[in-house]
Structure formats: structure tokens, C-alpha cells
Scaffold this active site. Structure first.
Site: not given
Length: 427
Positions: A253, A321-322, A355, A414
């Protein structure tokens, strides 16, 4: 660095040398200038920035049908087969995910009918990085799920100097239009629209710090998938961890970018020291060491924890992330983890498979965003919108409390709108 406090019982064998968020400060001003100028000048500004940042002078940005076919014809046969293998896996997983999304209609009270529909987005812009390496998996991850979701038009932008195979990848993945525009100027063009690039409804796909910041600044009128910054990998390991394998995965990575964040979280001091040594050893022969070594020096870390509970707690703070799990009981450990982008359970589940080609999406949350969101998936291209309808029984159910609540809030308009329908039914 995490915005959350680091527990006192964590000891760092190696600490990051830099702060990724602080390093991003100069990018913010430049990206704002790019967005403003593209908004004013359109294609002229995009052309100037392409020459300035990418060294590319193009008469037209869009890749013609002939050029798309030529890129496909020149694609190496094995590379094409591998690309189509990855496309098949990503499509199959996206189709299975889409099958979990269903429309809904329910009569929640007599006469009160509520529901939702899942509607594909109309036009999506996919940023496809490819400046440093020909990342053939990148277009697959953003374009294929969009087409599975039923997006009407998919626009792909990739750097003008990207490898020709990237154009073939965009084509095979199903892009309706492909533009040779990269960086923040590509995000600006897709968000704001120019004379040649249509404005999109949502922008997806990872990129460098400039792309990420541009997505942050355009968000609001335009949707984004997430702020996917420089890549991250953390590995949880106990005394059964393999130093060679862990170092190999960290450096795999780290070679993405000099700002990649990589780390080991372990309960074993011997393993921590062994990984530190093994990383240095592997960098001596790694062909991408110029990038990987700087990422390891500036953003790499090894955290030593007193026990599994502390290891899990720190992992959830990082929200990587991973996240790979290299422990004796990896599946049991995985069930105790809460915050991450994508989880890789056991030593055989390498990030590299995701990946490239196994089928899960590699566009994932970074910088702690895994604490509140998952990664890109087929649902990212669908909006779930609600509806309601009522018959007379339903009006009798909801109008009286709506009248009373509106009156108590002092909202006379309303109250009248609710009362009118009740009066007409009673009349």
C-alpha cells in the site's frame, strides 16, 4: 493523526513523522482558485490548468469513439482478459448488493400509506486516477456499479497523460463519455459544467489531495461519494503474526503514494520489532522504494498494545480504510471490530485482491471516515425517496393531531392546511 484521544496504554514503536491533515493546508487555497476560475471561464480554464499541471495541450477533451476503439484494440490480450475478470466479479457483487435494496409501501395506520422508491441517479461523474501508474482497476470500481444501479449517463474523467489502457478500461467498464481531464480541474468541470463537459449530479472515485479537496469544496449542490484521500492500511496482529507477510502488505500500500498511511497494531513486542526490521530489509530491493520509503518514514506507525481489548479500541479510533486481521482467531476478532472501510479476515485475504479484482469495491473511507460511512457500492448510485398518500380514514387519523400541533407551535398556515381537509371530509 486521529481527532480522538489516543489511550495512554498504547506505546508507539514507530510514530508517524508528519500529520496528514496539517500537510493538506496549502492545497485548500489553490483548489478554491481552480474552482472559481473554471466556474468563470469553463473550457479555457480547464485547458490552461491541464497544460500547467499535466503538461498536456489538447484540442478536445473528449475521447472519440475511434480513439476508444483504438485503445481497446491495442490492449494486451491477457490484460483485457484480467480486466474482464475483475469487471465480472465487481458486477456480480454489485448485482447481489442491488438485490438487497427494495421498494417499500406500508399502511402504517388505517388509510395512511407510506413508502419509498429506490431511483438511480441521472448523471454521475467518475474520477479515474492514473497519473502515477496505470491503475486498471480504478475505472471498474466506480463505473461498473453505476451501470448496475441503472445510472442514465456515466461520465469518466482521467488525467490526459494516463496510460492508453485506462481508456480501454473505462470503455470496457461501460462509461458513456470519457474526458482527458485530471486533477481538481476535472472535479470542477464535472461539478460546474463547461462548454464540453456536462454538469453531473454526483462525483465518485478516489484521487490525490487536490482531487479530494475539490470534492470537499463542491459538495452540496453536487453529491460526492466520500472524501477518499491517500490510501491507508492497518494490520492487527498477535504473536502468530508473520513479520515478512505484514511488512510486504504494508509496503504494497505504501507504494501508492508518498502520503499513504500504513500501520501495525499488535500485542506482541517481538513481532513489532521484527516488522520494523523487515520493512527496512524489503525496501532495499523494492522497485517502488522511492515512494514507499517516504510514506513509511512520514506516515508509518507501529503501535504496541497491552492486550486484545486495547488493540481493538485503538483500531476503532484509527478506523482504517483497509484493515487486515492477522490473529490466531481472525474471524472471532473480526466480529469485535466496528470501524473500518473494508475488512480482510485472515492472512490469505490480502488488500491487493480487493484493490484489483476479487469483487468488493476498493474506493473506501479514509481519515477516520470509516467511523460513520462505508465505501463506494451500488447503493451510492441510488437515492431512496419517500412518498405518502391518504384516503379519508387516513385524514381522520392524522389531521386532528396535526391541527393541534400546528396551533401549539403558532403556525397558523399549517393549522389551516390540516383543518381544511378535515372540514371538507366532515362537510
Amino acid at each position: 493523526m486521529s481527532r480522538l484521544p489516543i489511550p495512554d496504554n498504547i506505546r508507539f514503536i514507530k510514530s508517524p513523522g508528519r500529520d496528514a491533515q496539517a500537510d493538506n493546508a496549502p492545497v485548500v487555497t489553490l483548489v478554491a482558485e481552480i474552482l472559481a476560475r473554471v466556474g468563470r471561464e469553463g473550457d479555457v480554464a480547464v485547458r490552461d490548468y491541464s497544460a500547467q499541471f499535466d503538461g498536456a495541450t489538447l484540442d478536445q477533451f473528449e475521447v472519440s469513439a475511434a480513439d476508444r476503439q483504438a485503445a481497446l484494440d491495442r490492449l494486451d490480450p491477457q490484460t483485457r482478459a484480467d480486466t474482464e475478470f475483475a469487471i465480472s466479479n465487481v458486477r456480480a457483487f454489485a448485482e447481489a448488493q442491488l438485490g438487497t435494496l427494495s421498494d417499500l409501501e406500508i399502511e402504517i395506520r388505517p388509510g395512511v400509506h407510506l413508502g419509498h422508491r429506490n431511483i438511480p441517479l441521472e448523471r454521475v461523474g467518475c474520477y479515474v486516477p492514473g497519473g502515477r501508474y496505470p491503475l486498471l482497476s480504478a475505472p471498474i470500481m466506480s463505473i461498473v456499479p453505476a451501470k448496475v444501479a441503472g445510472v442514465t449517463e456515466v461520465i469518466a474523467c482521467l488525467p490526459p497523460n494516463a496510460h492508453e489502457a485506462m481508456i480501454a478500461g473505462c470503455h470496457l467498464s461501460g462509461a458513456d463519455r470519457i474526458f482527458r481531464i485530471g486533477g481538481a480541474q476535472a472535479i470542477a468541470a464535472m461539478a460546474l459544467g463547461t462548454e464540453t463537459v456536462p454538469a453531473v449530479d454526483k462525483i465518485v472515485g478516489p484521487g490525490n489531495a487536490f482531487v479530494n479537496e475539490a470534492k470537499r469544496q463542491v459538495f452540496g449542490p453536487v453529491g460526492i461519494d466520500q472524501l477518499a484521500g491517500p490510501s491507508e492500511i492497518f494490520i492487527l496482529a498477535d504473536s502468530t503474526g508473520d513479520a515478512e507477510m505484514i511488512a510486504t502488505d504494508l509496503l504494497a500500500q505504501a507504494e501508492h503514494d508518498i502520503r499513504t498511511r500504513v500501520g501495525l497494531i499488535t500485542t506482541d513486542a517481538t513481532l513489532a520489532d521484527a516488522v520494523l526490521t523487515e520493512v527496512d530489509r524489503q525496501l532495499e530491493t523494492l522497485s517502488t522504494a522511492a515512494t514507499a520509503a517516504q510514506a513509511w518514514r512520514d506516515y508509518g506507525e507501529i503501535a504496541l498494545c497491552p492486550d486484545e481489548a486495547a488493540m481493538i479500541a485503538y483500531s476503532d479510533i484509527v478506523a482504517a480504510e483497509h484493515l487486515q486481521v492477522h490473529t490466531l482467531e481472525a474471524k472471532a476478532m473480526a466480529k469485535r471490530l466496528r470501524h473500518y472501510g473494508s475488512l480482510f479476515i485472515g492472512t490469505d485475504a490480502s488488500v491487493v485482491y480487493s484493490d484489483k479484482c476479487c469483487g468488493t469495491n476498493h474506493t473506501l473511507p479514509t481519515m477516520g471516515a470509516g467511523r460513520y460511512t462505508g465505501g463506494l457500492w451500488v447503493g451510492s448510485y441510488v437515492k431512496t425517496v419517500t412518498h405518502q398518500w391518504m384516503d379519508a380514514k387516513g385524514v381522520h387519523q392524522v389531521a386532528p393531531p396535526a391541527v393541534r400541533q400546528s396551533a401549539s407551535e403558532g403556525l397558523e398556515g399549517h393549522r389551516r392546511a390540516a383543518q381544511l381537509r378535515l372540514d371538507r371530509l366532515q362537510g
